[in-house]
Design an enzyme around this catalytic site. Structure first.
Site, PDB file in Angstrom:
ATOM      1  N   ASP A   1       0.832  -1.212   0.000  1.00 22.92           N
ATOM      2  CA  ASP A   1       0.000   0.000   0.000  1.00 22.92           C
ATOM      3  C   ASP A   1       0.867   1.263   0.000  1.00 22.92           C
ATOM      4  OD1 ASP A   1      -2.364   1.399  -0.006  1.00 22.92           O
ATOM      5  OD2 ASP A   1      -2.715   1.225   2.146  1.00 22.92           O
TER       6      ASP A   1
ATOM      7  N   ASN B   1     -11.072  -2.488  -5.206  1.00 24.53           N
ATOM      8  CA  ASN B   1     -10.300  -1.598  -6.084  1.00 24.53           C
ATOM      9  C   ASN B   1     -10.957  -1.403  -7.456  1.00 24.53           C
ATOM     10  OD1 ASN B   1      -7.085  -2.722  -4.790  1.00 24.53           O
ATOM     11  ND2 ASN B   1      -8.246  -0.910  -4.226  1.00 24.53           N
TER      12      ASN B   1
END
Ligand code: IPE
Ligand code: IPE
Ligand code: MG
Length: 250
Positions: free
Chosen positions: A21, A69
């Protein structure tokens, strides 16, 4: 002394999972588009894969794209999918040089045909490698996976080939996308976020969690080794007491 030298080779985790991330924030800090952060994250993927293979980790699972996502702007999703195809193609050499076998978990039916084709090709090309297995979690979420497993179990019961009394944790585990590999002993998340974001919920029941503020594109081998070193200094009690684990120490 580097962290790599401090690691005890006899007490390595077999399986490391990583939530990669911070690509967007890394790009923003440099006044660039988010896509630039994703492209720069490829170096960190290569470093992590090589670092794990070098030290003797058997399984590495990388969270590359979550079910959620898909809700990002189309431009970013398209760019990520193109990057995936390009990277798989370009990095096949890295996988071969390090004898890494590629695998994938997730709802791969959601990927576009070109992506799936490239993914399958890379999986096939690396299938003879036996030093380490690296899984990409693509269009993956733990709730999706657990729901799919539940559907499979319900179907078996409906067909009469499974008695509900025989449903146990081992059966559940065998219905998951990770059925062929042990649970991760260590889960790493970069970018200073303290959450799981729908990753491997069943499998991380007893994983050691390691959070680092380093943004994914900056993550290098020494960061990985630091996480393993930290892991080796934890006491994994699995519900028992410290005294039970160390009967000689009063
Ligand atoms: C991780 O980086 C990559 C993916 C989720 C695909 P992000 O894109 O989430 O970066 P941040 O969290 O916005 O910085
Ligand atoms: C988790 O990162 C998914 C991946 C790393 C692929 P996100 O950036 O999507 O997670 P949230 O939305 O911050 O929880
Ligand atoms: Mg993020």
């Amino acid at each position: 002394m580097s962290f790599k030298e401090k690691i005890d080779p006899k007490r390595l985790p077999k399986h490391i999972a990583v939530i990669m991330d911070g690509n967007g924030r890394w790009a923003k800090q440099r006044g660039k588009l988010r896509v630039f952060g994703h492209e720069s994250g490829v170096t960190a993927v290569r470093e992590t894969a090589e670092a794990c293979a070098e030290i003797g980790i058997k399984y590495l699972t990388l969270y590359a794209f979550s079910t959620e996502n898909w809700n990002r702007p189309k431009m970013e999703v398209d760019a990520l999918m193109n990057l995936l195809v390009k990277t798989l193609n370009k990095e096949t050499k890295t996988l071969m040089d390090n004898k890494i076998r590629l695998g994938a978990i997730g709802d791969l039916t959601q990927l576009d045909p070109q992506c799936r084709k490239q993914l399958q090709e890379t999986i096939d090309n690396t299938s003879g490698n036996d030093r380490m297995e690296m899984f990409l979690a693509l269009s993956y979420s733990a709730r999706w996976e657990i729901t799919e497993a539940t559907k499979k179990i319900a179907q078996l019961v409906k067909e009469g080939s499974l008695n509900p009394d025989d449903i146990n944790q081992d059966l559940m585990t065998s219905m998951l996308t990770t059925k062929s590999i042990p649970d991760p002993e260590l889960l790493i998340r970069t970018s200073g976020e303290y959450r799981i974001s729908n990753f491997l919920l069943w499998q991380i029941a007893y994983s050691e969690l390691y959070f680092t503020p380093v943004l994914w594109p900056d993550f290098r081998k020494e960061h990985l080794y630091e996480a393993i070193y930290d892991f080796q200094h934890r006491e994994r009690r699995f519900g028992k007491t410290s005294e039970q684990l160390n009967p000689c120490i009063k």
